[in-house]
Design an enzyme around this catalytic site. Structure first.
Site, PDB file in Angstrom:
ATOM      1  N   HIS A 139       0.797  -1.234   0.000  1.00  0.00           N
ATOM      2  CA  HIS A 139       0.000   0.000   0.000  1.00  0.00           C
ATOM      3  C   HIS A 139       0.826   1.279   0.000  1.00  0.00           C
ATOM      4  O   HIS A 139       0.293   2.363  -0.303  1.00  0.00           O
ATOM      5  CB  HIS A 139      -0.932   0.011   1.214  1.00  0.00           C
ATOM      6  N   LEU A 178       4.086   2.807  -5.407  1.00  0.00           N
ATOM      7  CA  LEU A 178       3.460   3.603  -6.471  1.00  0.00           C
ATOM      8  C   LEU A 178       2.036   3.111  -6.730  1.00  0.00           C
ATOM      9  O   LEU A 178       1.064   3.886  -6.701  1.00  0.00           O
ATOM     10  CB  LEU A 178       4.302   3.490  -7.751  1.00  0.00           C
ATOM     11  N   SER A 225       2.996  -7.687 -15.587  1.00  0.00           N
ATOM     12  CA  SER A 225       3.652  -6.547 -16.228  1.00  0.00           C
ATOM     13  C   SER A 225       3.740  -6.816 -17.725  1.00  0.00           C
ATOM     14  O   SER A 225       3.704  -7.956 -18.160  1.00  0.00           O
ATOM     15  CB  SER A 225       5.068  -6.382 -15.658  1.00  0.00           C
ATOM     16  N   SER A 226       3.902  -5.750 -18.510  1.00  0.00           N
ATOM     17  CA  SER A 226       4.012  -5.928 -19.966  1.00  0.00           C
ATOM     18  C   SER A 226       5.325  -6.623 -20.336  1.00  0.00           C
ATOM     19  O   SER A 226       5.489  -7.097 -21.457  1.00  0.00           O
ATOM     20  CB  SER A 226       3.958  -4.561 -20.660  1.00  0.00           C
ATOM     21  N   CYS A 227       6.248  -6.747 -19.370  1.00  0.00           N
ATOM     22  CA  CYS A 227       7.539  -7.389 -19.678  1.00  0.00           C
ATOM     23  C   CYS A 227       7.406  -8.912 -19.792  1.00  0.00           C
ATOM     24  O   CYS A 227       8.374  -9.595 -20.116  1.00  0.00           O
ATOM     25  CB  CYS A 227       8.569  -7.045 -18.617  1.00  0.00           C
ATOM     26  N   TYR A 247      12.558 -11.369 -13.551  1.00  0.00           N
ATOM     27  CA  TYR A 247      11.318 -10.765 -13.028  1.00  0.00           C
ATOM     28  C   TYR A 247      10.138 -11.237 -13.870  1.00  0.00           C
ATOM     29  O   TYR A 247       9.074 -11.594 -13.358  1.00  0.00           O
ATOM     30  CB  TYR A 247      11.502  -9.261 -13.108  1.00  0.00           C
ATOM     31  N   LYS A 271       6.753 -13.243 -12.770  1.00  0.00           N
ATOM     32  CA  LYS A 271       5.412 -12.720 -13.063  1.00  0.00           C
ATOM     33  C   LYS A 271       4.574 -13.769 -13.812  1.00  0.00           C
ATOM     34  O   LYS A 271       3.383 -13.940 -13.545  1.00  0.00           O
ATOM     35  CB  LYS A 271       5.511 -11.438 -13.901  1.00  0.00           C
ATOM     36  N   HIS A 297      12.505   3.606 -12.544  1.00  0.00           N
ATOM     37  CA  HIS A 297      12.106   3.508 -13.946  1.00  0.00           C
ATOM     38  C   HIS A 297      12.412   4.838 -14.640  1.00  0.00           C
ATOM     39  O   HIS A 297      12.775   5.820 -13.984  1.00  0.00           O
ATOM     40  CB  HIS A 297      10.613   3.175 -14.042  1.00  0.00           C
TER      41      HIS A 297
HETATM   42  N1  LIG Z   1       5.994   0.597 -11.768  1.00  0.00           N
HETATM   43  C1  LIG Z   1       5.701   0.117 -12.965  1.00  0.00           C
HETATM   44  O1  LIG Z   1       6.017   0.740 -14.007  1.00  0.00           O
HETATM   45  C2  LIG Z   1       4.977  -1.186 -13.085  1.00  0.00           C
HETATM   46  C3  LIG Z   1       4.628  -1.957 -11.974  1.00  0.00           C
HETATM   47  N2  LIG Z   1       3.947  -3.141 -12.158  1.00  0.00           N
HETATM   48  C4  LIG Z   1       3.590  -3.992 -11.015  1.00  0.00           C
HETATM   49  O2  LIG Z   1       2.825  -3.257 -10.066  1.00  0.00           O
HETATM   50  C5  LIG Z   1       3.089  -3.772  -8.747  1.00  0.00           C
HETATM   51  C6  LIG Z   1       3.514  -2.642  -7.842  1.00  0.00           C
HETATM   52  O3  LIG Z   1       4.651  -2.015  -8.417  1.00  0.00           O
HETATM   53  P1  LIG Z   1       5.118  -0.571  -7.874  1.00  0.00           P
HETATM   54  O4  LIG Z   1       4.029   0.039  -7.084  1.00  0.00           O
HETATM   55  O5  LIG Z   1       5.704   0.144  -9.032  1.00  0.00           O
HETATM   56  O6  LIG Z   1       6.303  -0.986  -6.893  1.00  0.00           O
HETATM   57  P2  LIG Z   1       6.842  -0.220  -5.617  1.00  0.00           P
HETATM   58  O7  LIG Z   1       8.245  -0.683  -5.419  1.00  0.00           O
HETATM   59  O8  LIG Z   1       6.538   1.231  -5.708  1.00  0.00           O
HETATM   60  O9  LIG Z   1       5.933  -0.830  -4.431  1.00  0.00           O
HETATM   61  C7  LIG Z   1       6.071  -2.183  -4.058  1.00  0.00           C
HETATM   62  C8  LIG Z   1       5.572  -2.324  -2.641  1.00  0.00           C
HETATM   63  O10 LIG Z   1       5.729  -3.673  -2.232  1.00  0.00           O
HETATM   64  C9  LIG Z   1       6.319  -3.679  -0.945  1.00  0.00           C
HETATM   65  N3  LIG Z   1       7.120  -4.890  -0.747  1.00  0.00           N
HETATM   66  C10 LIG Z   1       8.186  -5.293  -1.485  1.00  0.00           C
HETATM   67  N4  LIG Z   1       8.669  -6.442  -0.983  1.00  0.00           N
HETATM   68  C11 LIG Z   1       7.895  -6.761   0.096  1.00  0.00           C
HETATM   69  C12 LIG Z   1       7.901  -7.816   1.051  1.00  0.00           C
HETATM   70  N5  LIG Z   1       8.806  -8.801   1.002  1.00  0.00           N
HETATM   71  N6  LIG Z   1       6.965  -7.801   2.015  1.00  0.00           N
HETATM   72  C13 LIG Z   1       6.047  -6.816   2.099  1.00  0.00           C
HETATM   73  N7  LIG Z   1       5.973  -5.786   1.223  1.00  0.00           N
HETATM   74  C14 LIG Z   1       6.910  -5.769   0.242  1.00  0.00           C
HETATM   75  C15 LIG Z   1       7.197  -2.439  -0.900  1.00  0.00           C
HETATM   76  O11 LIG Z   1       7.449  -2.056   0.431  1.00  0.00           O
HETATM   77  P3  LIG Z   1       8.955  -1.563   0.817  1.00  0.00           P
HETATM   78  O12 LIG Z   1       9.301  -0.473  -0.160  1.00  0.00           O
HETATM   79  O13 LIG Z   1       8.804  -1.078   2.220  1.00  0.00           O
HETATM   80  O14 LIG Z   1       9.841  -2.755   0.675  1.00  0.00           O
HETATM   81  C16 LIG Z   1       6.325  -1.444  -1.653  1.00  0.00           C
HETATM   82  O15 LIG Z   1       5.410  -0.832  -0.778  1.00  0.00           O
HETATM   83  C17 LIG Z   1       4.147  -4.845  -8.906  1.00  0.00           C
HETATM   84  O16 LIG Z   1       3.555  -6.119  -8.955  1.00  0.00           O
HETATM   85  C18 LIG Z   1       4.782  -4.505 -10.252  1.00  0.00           C
HETATM   86  O17 LIG Z   1       5.321  -5.644 -10.855  1.00  0.00           O
HETATM   87  C19 LIG Z   1       3.609  -3.613 -13.405  1.00  0.00           C
HETATM   88  C20 LIG Z   1       3.955  -2.879 -14.515  1.00  0.00           C
HETATM   89  C21 LIG Z   1       4.627  -1.622 -14.441  1.00  0.00           C
HETATM   90  C1  LIG Z   2       7.741  -1.593 -16.222  1.00  0.00           C
HETATM   91  C2  LIG Z   2       8.935  -2.267 -16.823  1.00  0.00           C
HETATM   92  O1  LIG Z   2      10.097  -1.542 -16.430  1.00  0.00           O
HETATM   93  C3  LIG Z   2      11.327  -2.156 -16.746  1.00  0.00           C
HETATM   94  O2  LIG Z   2      11.477  -2.275 -18.128  1.00  0.00           O
HETATM   95  P1  LIG Z   2      11.806  -0.982 -19.008  1.00  0.00           P
HETATM   96  O3  LIG Z   2      10.542  -0.434 -19.516  1.00  0.00           O
HETATM   97  O4  LIG Z   2      12.889  -1.296 -19.994  1.00  0.00           O
HETATM   98  O5  LIG Z   2      12.419  -0.055 -17.877  1.00  0.00           O
HETATM   99  P2  LIG Z   2      12.866   1.424 -17.659  1.00  0.00           P
HETATM  100  O6  LIG Z   2      11.683   2.302 -17.409  1.00  0.00           O
HETATM  101  O7  LIG Z   2      13.904   1.351 -16.583  1.00  0.00           O
HETATM  102  O8  LIG Z   2      13.584   1.849 -19.044  1.00  0.00           O
HETATM  103  C4  LIG Z   2      12.836   2.174 -20.173  1.00  0.00           C
HETATM  104  C5  LIG Z   2      13.784   2.760 -21.217  1.00  0.00           C
HETATM  105  O9  LIG Z   2      14.238   4.060 -20.747  1.00  0.00           O
HETATM  106  C6  LIG Z   2      15.637   4.153 -20.934  1.00  0.00           C
HETATM  107  N1  LIG Z   2      16.212   5.134 -19.982  1.00  0.00           N
HETATM  108  C7  LIG Z   2      16.839   6.283 -20.357  1.00  0.00           C
HETATM  109  N2  LIG Z   2      17.329   6.940 -19.278  1.00  0.00           N
HETATM  110  C8  LIG Z   2      16.991   6.171 -18.200  1.00  0.00           C
HETATM  111  C9  LIG Z   2      17.244   6.332 -16.798  1.00  0.00           C
HETATM  112  O10 LIG Z   2      17.893   7.285 -16.329  1.00  0.00           O
HETATM  113  N3  LIG Z   2      16.724   5.364 -15.983  1.00  0.00           N
HETATM  114  C10 LIG Z   2      16.016   4.296 -16.462  1.00  0.00           C
HETATM  115  N4  LIG Z   2      15.526   3.372 -15.600  1.00  0.00           N
HETATM  116  N5  LIG Z   2      15.781   4.092 -17.808  1.00  0.00           N
HETATM  117  C11 LIG Z   2      16.285   5.034 -18.648  1.00  0.00           C
HETATM  118  C12 LIG Z   2      16.118   2.738 -20.695  1.00  0.00           C
HETATM  119  O11 LIG Z   2      17.433   2.582 -21.233  1.00  0.00           O
HETATM  120  C13 LIG Z   2      15.067   1.936 -21.448  1.00  0.00           C
HETATM  121  O12 LIG Z   2      15.356   1.927 -22.832  1.00  0.00           O
HETATM  122  C14 LIG Z   2      11.435  -3.505 -16.085  1.00  0.00           C
HETATM  123  O13 LIG Z   2      11.278  -3.364 -14.716  1.00  0.00           O
HETATM  124  C15 LIG Z   2      10.331  -4.366 -16.572  1.00  0.00           C
HETATM  125  O14 LIG Z   2      10.343  -5.569 -15.837  1.00  0.00           O
HETATM  126  C16 LIG Z   2       9.012  -3.687 -16.410  1.00  0.00           C
HETATM  127  O15 LIG Z   2       8.061  -4.295 -15.953  1.00  0.00           O
END
Ligand SMILES: NC(=O)C1=CN([C@@H]2O[C@H](COP(=O)(O)OP(=O)(O)OC[C@H]3O[C@@H](n4cnc5c(N)ncnc54)[C@H](OP(=O)(O)O)[C@@H]3O)[C@@H](O)[C@H]2O)C=CC1
Ligand SMILES: C[C@H]1O[C@H](OP(=O)(O)OP(=O)(O)OC[C@H]2O[C@@H](n3cnc4c(=O)[nH]c(N)nc43)[C@H](O)[C@@H]2O)[C@@H](O)[C@@H](O)C1=O
Length: 312
Positions: free
Chosen positions: A12, A15, A108-110, A137, A141, A180
């Protein structure tokens, strides 16, 4: 899901998790339970079992995971596969065992092949090799998706799986190494502007293409699908539009007001060349994203300057 239904949002503070809590509040759901990582380590099965047995939630939004950008995924493969497999296995099994009524898993889209046809449809899953920078990862997933499908088939467990595209928004991770691209560039350009730097570095070649969905749109899609969808099939969640990293960098530079040059660092990985989602399944279910990218990026920059810049 009723207004007084007991709902657990795992992760919670993250992000996505924080956005789901906001979306549930906007929709009038007030009976929300949460636990910090320190209060309940989801990699520990007994802790998960005890937490769910104590609180007995009816609905679970699974937004907890080990998450990071391309460099974190590429350099910490053991953490990404182990932690995510452990978290998913524990929470999916114990949610079923404790009698949770409905469970929402986030992939995730990955998960799609590195060179899947674009835009990527749900049936492209497991039709080709994965992107090497985040295959660990991605495998975790995919295992979560399969576990949700297996528990539905064998036990009738109402678990659904959403596949979000790249997300951005308030309360993101702005760490320069593990973040990211959107939060990374917001911070980079903000700091370069403050220093009066003549240039700022962007990883890779700038040619990869990415799709960006505001996290509040994703959260609303999660609430919508928890209320309106029950099925084994995964559902892509995105905008259906993408842009090059160069275009994104130029947009963020303009929003931040940095007037230096963008320099591309080709020593850093590009990752997959494109991962645009086909969102027709979700559209057919009746949901559409609402937020404009430029406005969403500007709002995220405002959140960063108000909340994270001083701590950076
Ligand atoms: N961000 C993105 O671009 C994308 C995210 N997603 C998916 O969305 C979901 C959330 O991602 P996002 O919000 O970005 O990630 P964040 O890292 O922002 O949040 C993840 C949360 O999970 C908690 N957490 C991690 N490990 C544990 C653990 N062992 N026990 C309890 N809590 C834990 C973290 O707490 P703490 O920080 O305290 O460890 C944090 O609050 C994930 O499943 C991710 O794969 C999918 C596609 C894109
Ligand atoms: C959500 C998705 O996110 C990840 O995949 P990704 O999309 O490749 O991730 P990214 O956001 O880190 O990069 C996107 C693009 O951006 C370029 N880029 C430039 N400059 C910076 C930079 O400064 N930081 C980062 N991180 N990327 C950079 C980088 O080189 C790449 O070409 C995985 O977690 C995957 O598992 C997943 O789920």
């Amino acid at each position: 899901m009723h207004r007084d239904s007991k709902i657990y949002v795992a992760g919670h503070r993250g992000l996505v998790g924080s956005a789901i809590v906001r979306a549930l509040g906007r929709a009038g759901y007030g009976n929300i339970i949460t636990a910090t990582h320190a209060q309940c380590d989801l990699t520990e099965q007994a802790a998960v079992r005890d937490f769910l047995a104590l609180h007995k939630p009816e609905y679970v939004f699974m937004a907890a995971a080990r998450v990071g950008g391309i460099l974190a995924n590429d350099t910490r493969p053991a953490e990404f596969i182990r932690d995510n497999l452990a978290i998913e296995t524990n929470i999916i099994h114990e949610a079923w065992a404790s009698g949770v009524r409905k469970f929402l898993f986030l992939g995730s889209s990955c998960i799609y092949p590195r060179l899947a046809p674009q835009p990527m449809r749900e049936e492209h899953l497991l039709t080709g090799p994965l992107e090497s920078t985040n295959e660990w990862y991605a495998i975790a997933k995919i295992a979560g998706i399969k576990m949700c499908q297996a528990y539905r088939r064998q036990y009738g467990f109402d678990a659904i799986s959403l596949m979000p595209t790249n997300l951005y928004g308030p309360a993101d991770n702005f760490d320069p190494v593990s973040s990211h691209v959107v939060p990374a560039l917001i911070r980079k350009f903000h700091e370069a502007k403050a220093l009066g730097a003549k240039q700022a570095s962007v990883w890779g070649t700038g040619t990869p293409r990415r799709e960006f969905l505001h996290v509040d749109d994703l959260a609303e899609a999660c609430v919508f699908l928890m209320r309106n969808y029950s099925g084994e099939d995964i559902v892509n969640v995105g905008t259906g539009r993408d842009m090059s990293i160069r275009e994104l960098a130029e947009m963020i530079r303009d929003i931040v007001g940095f007037d230096g040059d963008i320099v591309f660092d080709a020593s850093r990985p590009d990752g997959t060349p494109q991962k645009l989602l086909d969102v027709s399944r979700l559209t057919a279910l009746g949901w559409h994203p609402a937020r404009d990218l430029r406005e969403g990026l500007a709002e995220t920059y405002a959140w960063f300057t108000a909340n994270a810049a001083s701590r950076a």
